[in-house]
Design a protein around this motif. Structure first.
Motif, PDB file in Angstrom:
ATOM      1  N   ALA A   5       0.840  -1.205   0.000  1.00 22.74           N
ATOM      2  CA  ALA A   5       0.000   0.000   0.000  1.00 22.74           C
ATOM      3  C   ALA A   5       0.869   1.246   0.000  1.00 22.74           C
ATOM      4  N   GLY A   6       0.204   2.388  -0.151  1.00 22.79           N
ATOM      5  CA  GLY A   6       0.902   3.663  -0.113  1.00 22.79           C
ATOM      6  C   GLY A   6       1.276   4.162  -1.491  1.00 22.79           C
ATOM      7  N   THR A   7       2.227   5.075  -1.541  1.00 23.15           N
ATOM      8  CA  THR A   7       2.602   5.728  -2.786  1.00 23.15           C
ATOM      9  C   THR A   7       3.257   4.784  -3.792  1.00 23.15           C
ATOM     10  N   LYS A   9       2.388   1.429  -3.975  1.00 25.76           N
ATOM     11  CA  LYS A   9       1.539   0.243  -3.978  1.00 25.76           C
ATOM     12  C   LYS A   9       1.633  -0.510  -5.304  1.00 25.76           C
ATOM     13  N   GLU A  30       1.130  -7.031   5.395  1.00 25.97           N
ATOM     14  CA  GLU A  30      -0.143  -6.304   5.417  1.00 25.97           C
ATOM     15  C   GLU A  30      -0.719  -6.268   6.838  1.00 25.97           C
ATOM     16  N   PHE A  33       1.401  -3.802   8.972  1.00 28.04           N
ATOM     17  CA  PHE A  33       1.186  -2.385   8.695  1.00 28.04           C
ATOM     18  C   PHE A  33      -0.248  -1.935   8.969  1.00 28.04           C
ATOM     19  N   ASN A  34      -1.189  -2.858   9.010  1.00 28.54           N
ATOM     20  CA  ASN A  34      -2.528  -2.493   9.479  1.00 28.54           C
ATOM     21  C   ASN A  34      -2.475  -2.114  10.953  1.00 28.54           C
ATOM     22  N   ALA A  37      -0.546   1.327  11.263  1.00 31.67           N
ATOM     23  CA  ALA A  37      -1.118   2.447  10.507  1.00 31.67           C
ATOM     24  C   ALA A  37      -1.197   3.760  11.282  1.00 31.67           C
ATOM     25  N   GLN A  41       2.786   7.420   9.687  1.00 31.31           N
ATOM     26  CA  GLN A  41       2.910   8.723   9.023  1.00 31.31           C
ATOM     27  C   GLN A  41       3.910   9.601   9.787  1.00 31.31           C
ATOM     28  N   GLU A  58       8.064  -0.630   2.657  1.00 32.19           N
ATOM     29  CA  GLU A  58       6.620  -0.520   2.920  1.00 32.19           C
ATOM     30  C   GLU A  58       6.342   0.670   3.840  1.00 32.19           C
ATOM     31  N   SER A  61       6.684   3.835   1.827  1.00 35.06           N
ATOM     32  CA  SER A  61       5.556   3.959   0.925  1.00 35.06           C
ATOM     33  C   SER A  61       4.304   4.457   1.651  1.00 35.06           C
ATOM     34  N   ARG A  62       4.205   4.105   2.924  1.00 34.04           N
ATOM     35  CA  ARG A  62       3.023   4.471   3.710  1.00 34.04           C
ATOM     36  C   ARG A  62       3.188   5.778   4.485  1.00 34.04           C
TER      37      ARG A  62
END
Length: 183
Positions: A5-7, A9, A30, A33-34, A37, A41, A58, A61-62
């Protein structure tokens, strides 16, 4: 293997061409990172026993602002560099060649050292948990988090240094031990 996921993905990551490296599965990443979350950032992340670099990539990207990748194997370092190349990640990362114990010392003694918000450890499953976690508390920011991937059959310590086990999440044959670092 791909970025979940993210930029970035969907972008593929190169896998190792040699035996002995066990990349974290897409499914387990996954799940990890869930859980992470709300913290990712703007975070600074340390990816120890980085292997392919998938965990740190990852995180970037997130929305993590920086990831430091540590691995003792030159092949893994080259693989991390290849996986970072062309991803548009700018200067938001560093690659360090060191064993886990040496990395703690090397990072702490760096003139630019700042504690990490999140430390991700994915050692070989036969690596003793207490050994892999020793000294890591010195690298974590107050209220930071350490995540230790391990075989579900292998016990992990309830505490190491300032770190306290808060959760052990099982997924298939793997588990993620979450350690909190107090304020």
């Amino acid at each position: 293997m791909r970025v979940i996921a993210g930029t970035h993905k969907g972008r593929n990551l190169k896998s190792p061409s040699w035996d002995g490296l066990r990349p974290t599965s897409d499914r387990l990443r996954e799940t990890l990172f869930n859980v992470l979350a709300p913290r990712i950032q703007g975070a600074t992340v340390l990816d120890m026993f980085a292997g392919t670099g998938a965990l740190g990539i990852e995180a970037l990207s997130r929305g993590a602002v920086h990831a430091t990748f540590v691995d003792s194997d030159r092949r893994a370092q080259a693989l991390i560099a290849a996986n970072l190349a062309g991803r548009g990640l700018g200067d938001g990362y560093a690659i360090i060649r060191a064993s886990s114990g040496r990395a703690v010392e090397q990072l702490r003694n760096s003139p630019s050292f700042a504690p990490f918000d999140i430390v991700l450890l994915d050692p070989p499953y036969d690596h003793p948990a207490a050994e892999a976690l020793t000294g890591v508390d010195a690298l974590v920011a107050p209220d930071g988090l350490v995540v230790f991937e391990h075989a579900k059959r292998a016990p992990v310590p309830d505490s190491v240094g300032r770190l306290t086990l808060t959760r052990d999440l099982v997924s298939g044959d793997s588990a993620l031990a979450f350690y909190a670092c107090p304020l």
